[in-house]
Scaffold this motif. Structure first.
Motif, mmCIF file in Angstrom:
data_model
loop_
_atom_site.group_PDB
_atom_site.id
_atom_site.type_symbol
_atom_site.label_atom_id
_atom_site.label_comp_id
_atom_site.label_asym_id
_atom_site.label_seq_id
_atom_site.Cartn_x
_atom_site.Cartn_y
_atom_site.Cartn_z
ATOM 1 N N ARG A 6 0.986 -1.146 -0.176
ATOM 2 C CA ARG A 6 0.002 -0.058 0.007
ATOM 3 C C ARG A 6 0.654 1.275 0.156
ATOM 4 N NH1 ARG A 6 -4.215 -2.069 4.662
ATOM 5 N NH2 ARG A 6 -5.454 -3.062 3.414
ATOM 6 N N LEU A 7 1.928 1.380 0.849
ATOM 7 C CA LEU A 7 2.835 2.323 0.989
ATOM 8 C C LEU A 7 3.598 2.463 -0.526
ATOM 9 C CD1 LEU A 7 4.294 4.677 2.473
ATOM 10 C CD2 LEU A 7 5.875 2.892 3.192
ATOM 11 N N GLN A 8 3.846 1.621 -1.247
ATOM 12 C CA GLN A 8 4.304 1.678 -2.365
ATOM 13 C C GLN A 8 3.479 2.289 -3.323
ATOM 14 O OE1 GLN A 8 5.919 -2.123 -3.873
ATOM 15 N NE2 GLN A 8 7.386 -1.018 -5.238
ATOM 16 N N ARG A 9 2.229 1.658 -3.347
ATOM 17 C CA ARG A 9 1.177 2.327 -4.408
ATOM 18 C C ARG A 9 1.086 3.650 -4.172
ATOM 19 N NH1 ARG A 9 -1.318 -2.679 -3.308
ATOM 20 N NH2 ARG A 9 -2.920 -1.547 -2.069
ATOM 21 N N LEU A 10 0.984 4.260 -2.938
ATOM 22 C CA LEU A 10 0.954 5.575 -2.366
ATOM 23 C C LEU A 10 2.033 6.297 -2.763
ATOM 24 C CD1 LEU A 10 -0.752 5.474 1.098
ATOM 25 C CD2 LEU A 10 -1.746 6.139 -1.051
ATOM 26 N N ASP A 28 -1.032 17.272 -1.327
ATOM 27 C CA ASP A 28 -1.278 17.211 0.009
ATOM 28 C C ASP A 28 -2.015 16.069 0.798
ATOM 29 O OD1 ASP A 28 -0.139 19.642 0.155
ATOM 30 O OD2 ASP A 28 -1.908 20.688 0.352
ATOM 31 N N TYR A 29 -3.026 15.457 0.261
ATOM 32 C CA TYR A 29 -3.870 14.153 0.607
ATOM 33 C C TYR A 29 -2.659 13.138 0.486
ATOM 34 C CZ TYR A 29 -6.773 10.217 0.554
ATOM 35 O OH TYR A 29 -7.197 9.051 0.969
ATOM 36 N N ILE A 30 -1.941 13.140 -0.607
ATOM 37 C CA ILE A 30 -1.065 11.808 -0.752
ATOM 38 C C ILE A 30 0.019 11.905 0.363
ATOM 39 C CG2 ILE A 30 0.814 11.175 -2.197
ATOM 40 C CD1 ILE A 30 -1.769 9.470 -2.657
ATOM 41 N N LYS A 31 0.492 13.044 0.690
ATOM 42 C CA LYS A 31 1.693 13.114 1.616
ATOM 43 C C LYS A 31 1.045 12.611 2.908
ATOM 44 C CE LYS A 31 4.178 16.925 -0.509
ATOM 45 N NZ LYS A 31 4.412 18.338 -0.498
ATOM 46 N N GLU A 32 -0.160 13.059 3.507
ATOM 47 C CA GLU A 32 -0.687 12.515 4.579
ATOM 48 C C GLU A 32 -1.185 11.356 4.543
ATOM 49 O OE1 GLU A 32 -1.272 14.245 7.552
ATOM 50 O OE2 GLU A 32 -0.234 16.035 6.636
ATOM 51 N N ALA A 33 -1.569 10.729 3.663
ATOM 52 C CA ALA A 33 -1.813 9.284 3.435
ATOM 53 C C ALA A 33 -0.364 8.377 3.521
ATOM 54 C CB ALA A 33 -2.452 8.726 2.068
ATOM 55 N N ILE A 34 0.717 9.028 3.093
ATOM 56 C CA ILE A 34 2.016 8.288 2.833
ATOM 57 C C ILE A 34 2.381 8.355 4.445
ATOM 58 C CG2 ILE A 34 4.392 8.611 2.483
ATOM 59 C CD1 ILE A 34 3.600 9.259 -0.328
ATOM 60 N N ILE A 35 2.267 9.439 5.167
ATOM 61 C CA ILE A 35 2.659 9.596 6.679
ATOM 62 C C ILE A 35 2.046 8.402 7.400
ATOM 63 C CG2 ILE A 35 2.774 11.000 8.730
ATOM 64 C CD1 ILE A 35 3.141 13.210 6.934
ATOM 65 N N GLU A 36 0.648 8.136 7.203
ATOM 66 C CA GLU A 36 -0.235 7.528 8.160
ATOM 67 C C GLU A 36 0.104 6.030 7.506
ATOM 68 O OE1 GLU A 36 -4.386 8.481 7.163
ATOM 69 O OE2 GLU A 36 -4.106 10.315 8.147
ATOM 70 N N GLN A 37 0.369 5.976 6.340
ATOM 71 C CA GLN A 37 0.865 4.508 5.928
ATOM 72 C C GLN A 37 2.087 4.151 6.531
ATOM 73 O OE1 GLN A 37 -1.331 2.548 4.643
ATOM 74 N NE2 GLN A 37 0.015 0.889 4.676
ATOM 75 N N ARG A 38 3.020 4.810 6.475
ATOM 76 C CA ARG A 38 4.418 4.561 7.223
ATOM 77 C C ARG A 38 3.924 4.249 8.821
ATOM 78 N NH1 ARG A 38 7.836 9.352 4.294
ATOM 79 N NH2 ARG A 38 8.197 8.143 2.750
ATOM 80 N N ILE A 39 3.073 4.796 9.321
ATOM 81 C CA ILE A 39 2.870 4.426 10.779
ATOM 82 C C ILE A 39 2.342 2.879 10.844
ATOM 83 C CG2 ILE A 39 1.267 5.014 12.601
ATOM 84 C CD1 ILE A 39 1.748 7.938 11.891
ATOM 85 N N ARG A 40 1.459 2.814 9.923
ATOM 86 C CA ARG A 40 0.884 1.444 9.824
ATOM 87 C C ARG A 40 2.116 0.173 9.284
ATOM 88 N NH1 ARG A 40 -3.314 4.042 6.283
ATOM 89 N NH2 ARG A 40 -5.031 4.241 7.516
ATOM 90 N N VAL A 41 2.961 0.610 8.379
ATOM 91 C CA VAL A 41 3.967 -0.140 8.372
ATOM 92 C C VAL A 41 4.913 -0.303 9.492
ATOM 93 C CG1 VAL A 41 6.339 -0.485 6.976
ATOM 94 C CG2 VAL A 41 4.089 -0.001 5.786
ATOM 95 N N ARG A 42 5.128 0.396 10.173
ATOM 96 C CA ARG A 42 5.810 0.425 11.434
ATOM 97 C C ARG A 42 5.184 -0.448 12.306
ATOM 98 N NH1 ARG A 42 7.974 5.225 11.584
ATOM 99 N NH2 ARG A 42 6.069 6.229 12.452
ATOM 100 N N LYS A 43 4.068 -0.340 12.301
ATOM 101 C CA LYS A 43 3.257 -0.964 13.470
ATOM 102 C C LYS A 43 3.331 -2.486 13.067
ATOM 103 C CE LYS A 43 0.136 2.318 15.406
ATOM 104 N NZ LYS A 43 -1.133 3.012 15.659
ATOM 105 N N ALA A 44 2.928 -2.648 11.961
ATOM 106 C CA ALA A 44 3.206 -4.217 11.215
ATOM 107 C C ALA A 44 4.583 -4.833 11.428
ATOM 108 C CB ALA A 44 2.600 -4.091 9.818
ATOM 109 N N GLU A 45 5.605 -3.972 11.198
ATOM 110 C CA GLU A 45 6.999 -4.399 11.544
ATOM 111 C C GLU A 45 7.059 -4.787 13.038
ATOM 112 O OE1 GLU A 45 9.365 -1.972 8.297
ATOM 113 O OE2 GLU A 45 9.090 -1.101 10.164
#
Length: 154
Positions: free
Chosen positions: A50-54, A86-103
């Motif tokens: 998902r992060l890569q697609r964003l 702006d929307y994509i930047k926010e989505a990327i930040i949120e997705q990085r948090i999800r990735v970190r939690k998944a890690e």
């Protein structure tokens, strides 16, 4: 192997590990931990994709914005592009948090799996030691019976 004849009547003793039920439980727990680890790993892969697609969408918006700025200025389209960025930047930040939690979840699952593997291996080693002791006792009994037979014949 059972053998009869000439006074011999042996029945092969069967090894029974008294903590086999605990070993079985440890094996099941390890199997469940493997499944949990695999699920956590799959979730991490999904979040990374998902992060890569964003990130790819962000690159597309940046390229689109560059093209829009080179053409005749269309303030509405430029504003839409900026809002999308702006929307994509926010989505990327949120997705990085999800990735970190998944890690972190993968790491926790890996640690739990490792603990269960160590416990299972420990119980397997205990079982092997008990089996070796069983074989020694069996050999002593056999030797004792042979000695008795030898002394009986003389």
């Amino acid at each position: 192997m059972p053998q009869t004849g000439e006074g011999w009547n042996y029945i092969m003793a069967k090894f029974v590990y008294r903590m086999q039920s605990i070993l079985n439980i440890k094996e099941k727990m390890e199997e469940q931990a493997k499944l949990a680890f695999a699920a956590a790993r799959q979730q991490l892969t999904t979040e990374e994709e998902r992060l890569q697609r964003l990130a790819q969408r962000r690159i597309q918006y940046l390229a689109e914005g560059a093209v829009l700025r080179q053409q005749l200025l269309d303030p509405l389209r430029l504003q839409e592009n900026a809002a999308a960025l702006d929307y994509i930047k926010e989505a990327i930040i949120e997705q990085r948090i999800r990735v970190r939690k998944a890690e972190e979840a993968v790491e926790r699952a890996r640690q739990i799996l490792q603990e269960y593997m160590i416990e299972r291996k420990t119980h397997e080693q205990l079982r092997e030691a008990a089996f070796e002791e069983f074989k020694k006792e069996l050999a002593k009994e056999e030797s004792k019976e042979v000695d008795e037979l030898v002394s009986y014949t003389y």
